[in-house]
Scaffold this motif. Structure first.
Motif, PDB file in Angstrom:
ATOM      1  N   MET A   1       0.845  -1.185   0.000  1.00 23.85           N
ATOM      2  CA  MET A   1       0.000   0.000   0.000  1.00 23.85           C
ATOM      3  C   MET A   1       0.886   1.242   0.000  1.00 23.85           C
ATOM      4  O   MET A   1       1.961   1.248   0.562  1.00 23.85           O
ATOM      5  N   GLN A   2       0.390   2.292  -0.628  1.00 16.00           N
ATOM      6  CA  GLN A   2       1.078   3.580  -0.630  1.00 16.00           C
ATOM      7  C   GLN A   2       0.092   4.666  -0.247  1.00 16.00           C
ATOM      8  O   GLN A   2      -1.102   4.558  -0.530  1.00 16.00           O
ATOM      9  N   VAL A   3       0.617   5.699   0.388  1.00 12.89           N
ATOM     10  CA  VAL A   3      -0.203   6.860   0.736  1.00 12.89           C
ATOM     11  C   VAL A   3       0.336   8.066  -0.023  1.00 12.89           C
ATOM     12  O   VAL A   3       1.529   8.361   0.029  1.00 12.89           O
ATOM     13  N   LEU A   4      -0.559   8.737  -0.741  1.00 14.96           N
ATOM     14  CA  LEU A   4      -0.222  10.023  -1.347  1.00 14.96           C
ATOM     15  C   LEU A   4      -0.660  11.105  -0.381  1.00 14.96           C
ATOM     16  O   LEU A   4      -1.785  11.067   0.128  1.00 14.96           O
ATOM     17  N   TYR A   5       0.206  12.056  -0.125  1.00 16.61           N
ATOM     18  CA  TYR A   5      -0.137  13.202   0.706  1.00 16.61           C
ATOM     19  C   TYR A   5      -0.327  14.394  -0.228  1.00 16.61           C
ATOM     20  O   TYR A   5       0.593  14.775  -0.947  1.00 16.61           O
ATOM     21  N   ILE A   6      -1.525  14.943  -0.210  1.00 20.76           N
ATOM     22  CA  ILE A   6      -1.881  16.030  -1.108  1.00 20.76           C
ATOM     23  C   ILE A   6      -2.220  17.260  -0.282  1.00 20.76           C
ATOM     24  O   ILE A   6      -3.096  17.205   0.581  1.00 20.76           O
ATOM     25  N   LYS A   7      -1.526  18.353  -0.545  1.00 25.42           N
ATOM     26  CA  LYS A   7      -1.834  19.624   0.115  1.00 25.42           C
ATOM     27  C   LYS A   7      -2.718  20.431  -0.806  1.00 25.42           C
ATOM     28  O   LYS A   7      -2.291  20.816  -1.900  1.00 25.42           O
ATOM     29  N   THR A   8      -3.940  20.673  -0.369  1.00 27.95           N
ATOM     30  CA  THR A   8      -4.832  21.483  -1.196  1.00 27.95           C
ATOM     31  C   THR A   8      -4.651  22.951  -0.831  1.00 27.95           C
ATOM     32  O   THR A   8      -4.205  23.280   0.273  1.00 27.95           O
ATOM     33  N   ARG A   9      -4.996  23.835  -1.771  1.00 25.88           N
ATOM     34  CA  ARG A   9      -4.743  25.260  -1.572  1.00 25.88           C
ATOM     35  C   ARG A   9      -6.007  26.109  -1.523  1.00 25.88           C
ATOM     36  O   ARG A   9      -5.965  27.251  -1.117  1.00 25.88           O
ATOM     37  N   LYS A  10      -7.121  25.532  -1.977  1.00 27.94           N
ATOM     38  CA  LYS A  10      -8.372  26.290  -2.035  1.00 27.94           C
ATOM     39  C   LYS A  10      -9.458  25.537  -1.283  1.00 27.94           C
ATOM     40  O   LYS A  10      -9.329  24.358  -1.003  1.00 27.94           O
ATOM     41  N   ARG A  11     -10.552  26.211  -1.009  1.00 20.71           N
ATOM     42  CA  ARG A  11     -11.685  25.537  -0.366  1.00 20.71           C
ATOM     43  C   ARG A  11     -12.244  24.464  -1.275  1.00 20.71           C
ATOM     44  O   ARG A  11     -12.530  23.355  -0.846  1.00 20.71           O
ATOM     45  N   VAL A  12     -12.420  24.786  -2.547  1.00 17.34           N
ATOM     46  CA  VAL A  12     -12.936  23.824  -3.526  1.00 17.34           C
ATOM     47  C   VAL A  12     -11.965  23.781  -4.700  1.00 17.34           C
ATOM     48  O   VAL A  12     -11.676  24.817  -5.301  1.00 17.34           O
ATOM     49  N   GLU A  13     -11.454  22.595  -4.981  1.00 14.30           N
ATOM     50  CA  GLU A  13     -10.560  22.434  -6.122  1.00 14.30           C
ATOM     51  C   GLU A  13     -10.449  20.955  -6.493  1.00 14.30           C
ATOM     52  O   GLU A  13     -10.798  20.074  -5.708  1.00 14.30           O
ATOM     53  N   ALA A  14      -9.961  20.729  -7.692  1.00 18.79           N
ATOM     54  CA  ALA A  14      -9.706  19.371  -8.168  1.00 18.79           C
ATOM     55  C   ALA A  14      -8.213  19.252  -8.446  1.00 18.79           C
ATOM     56  O   ALA A  14      -7.617  20.133  -9.063  1.00 18.79           O
ATOM     57  N   ILE A  15      -7.636  18.169  -7.967  1.00 17.10           N
ATOM     58  CA  ILE A  15      -6.212  17.931  -8.175  1.00 17.10           C
ATOM     59  C   ILE A  15      -6.066  16.625  -8.947  1.00 17.10           C
ATOM     60  O   ILE A  15      -6.536  15.572  -8.507  1.00 17.10           O
ATOM     61  N   ASP A  16      -5.415  16.717 -10.094  1.00 11.42           N
ATOM     62  CA  ASP A  16      -5.195  15.548 -10.940  1.00 11.42           C
ATOM     63  C   ASP A  16      -4.097  14.692 -10.313  1.00 11.42           C
ATOM     64  O   ASP A  16      -2.949  15.124 -10.194  1.00 11.42           O
ATOM     65  N   ILE A  17      -4.462  13.495  -9.876  1.00 12.68           N
ATOM     66  CA  ILE A  17      -3.504  12.591  -9.223  1.00 12.68           C
ATOM     67  C   ILE A  17      -3.188  11.389 -10.115  1.00 12.68           C
ATOM     68  O   ILE A  17      -2.568  10.423  -9.659  1.00 12.68           O
ATOM     69  N   THR A  18      -3.564  11.474 -11.375  1.00 11.64           N
ATOM     70  CA  THR A  18      -3.380  10.359 -12.302  1.00 11.64           C
ATOM     71  C   THR A  18      -1.931   9.906 -12.391  1.00 11.64           C
ATOM     72  O   THR A  18      -1.637   8.712 -12.276  1.00 11.64           O
ATOM     73  N   GLU A  19      -1.027  10.837 -12.624  1.00 12.08           N
ATOM     74  CA  GLU A  19       0.379  10.482 -12.825  1.00 12.08           C
ATOM     75  C   GLU A  19       0.959   9.761 -11.614  1.00 12.08           C
ATOM     76  O   GLU A  19       1.672   8.765 -11.754  1.00 12.08           O
ATOM     77  N   SER A  20       0.647  10.248 -10.416  1.00 11.66           N
ATOM     78  CA  SER A  20       1.143   9.589  -9.196  1.00 11.66           C
ATOM     79  C   SER A  20       0.625   8.160  -9.088  1.00 11.66           C
ATOM     80  O   SER A  20       1.356   7.256  -8.681  1.00 11.66           O
ATOM     81  N   ILE A  21      -0.635   7.978  -9.462  1.00 10.18           N
ATOM     82  CA  ILE A  21      -1.235   6.641  -9.388  1.00 10.18           C
ATOM     83  C   ILE A  21      -0.623   5.715 -10.432  1.00 10.18           C
ATOM     84  O   ILE A  21      -0.278   4.559 -10.134  1.00 10.18           O
TER      85      ILE A  21
END
Length: 132
Positions: A1-21
């Motif tokens: 198993m792996q954990v991605l840690y994502i820091k979001t910057r806005k209240r509402v946003e979408a972050i493309d995590i495809t490449e990491s996956i």
């Protein structure tokens, strides 16, 4: 198993995590199986949708915020009921097929973390169940 840690910057946003996956699957060396992508949060979600044109995901977030406004007659005292509702609608997990070492995504599909109550630090758990 792996954990991605994502820091979001806005209240509402979408972050493309495809490449990491995709990198996680490639590095695993597993040729066939099921990839589980899961977020352990109640105010964010996941979606698989077009990642070629960023206006698509922007339209999705804008329309979702229009349909589920931040302020309404919600009873939840923290002021983030809209975030919980959006998370419930989008869901917090996806299962993807791995065949011949590749995640089976459509030509235009990408995997997005959807932040509805940021900015925050989020976790995305990735787990592969090997087939054969």
């Amino acid at each position: 198993m792996q954990v991605l840690y994502i820091k979001t910057r806005k209240r509402v946003e979408a972050i493309d995590i495809t490449e990491s996956i995709l990198n996680f699957v490639k590095e695993s060396g597993i040729q066939n199986g099921i990839l589980i992508v899961y977020v352990p949060h109640t105010t964010c979600g996941l979606t698989i949708n077009e990642n070629a044109d960023p206006s698509v995901i922007e339209d999705i977030l804008n329309k979702t915020s229009e349909l589920i406004p931040r302020v309404s007659n919600y009873k939840h005292f923290e002021g983030n009921s809209d975030s919980h509702i959006k998370s419930a609608i989008f869901g917090i997990s996806h299962q993807l097929l791995i065949e011949n070492g590749k995640v089976l995504l459509g030509t235009w599909q990408g995997i997005f973390l959807l932040e509805f109550d940021g900015p925050r630090e989020r976790k995305v758990y990735l787990k592969i169940i090997k087939n054969g």
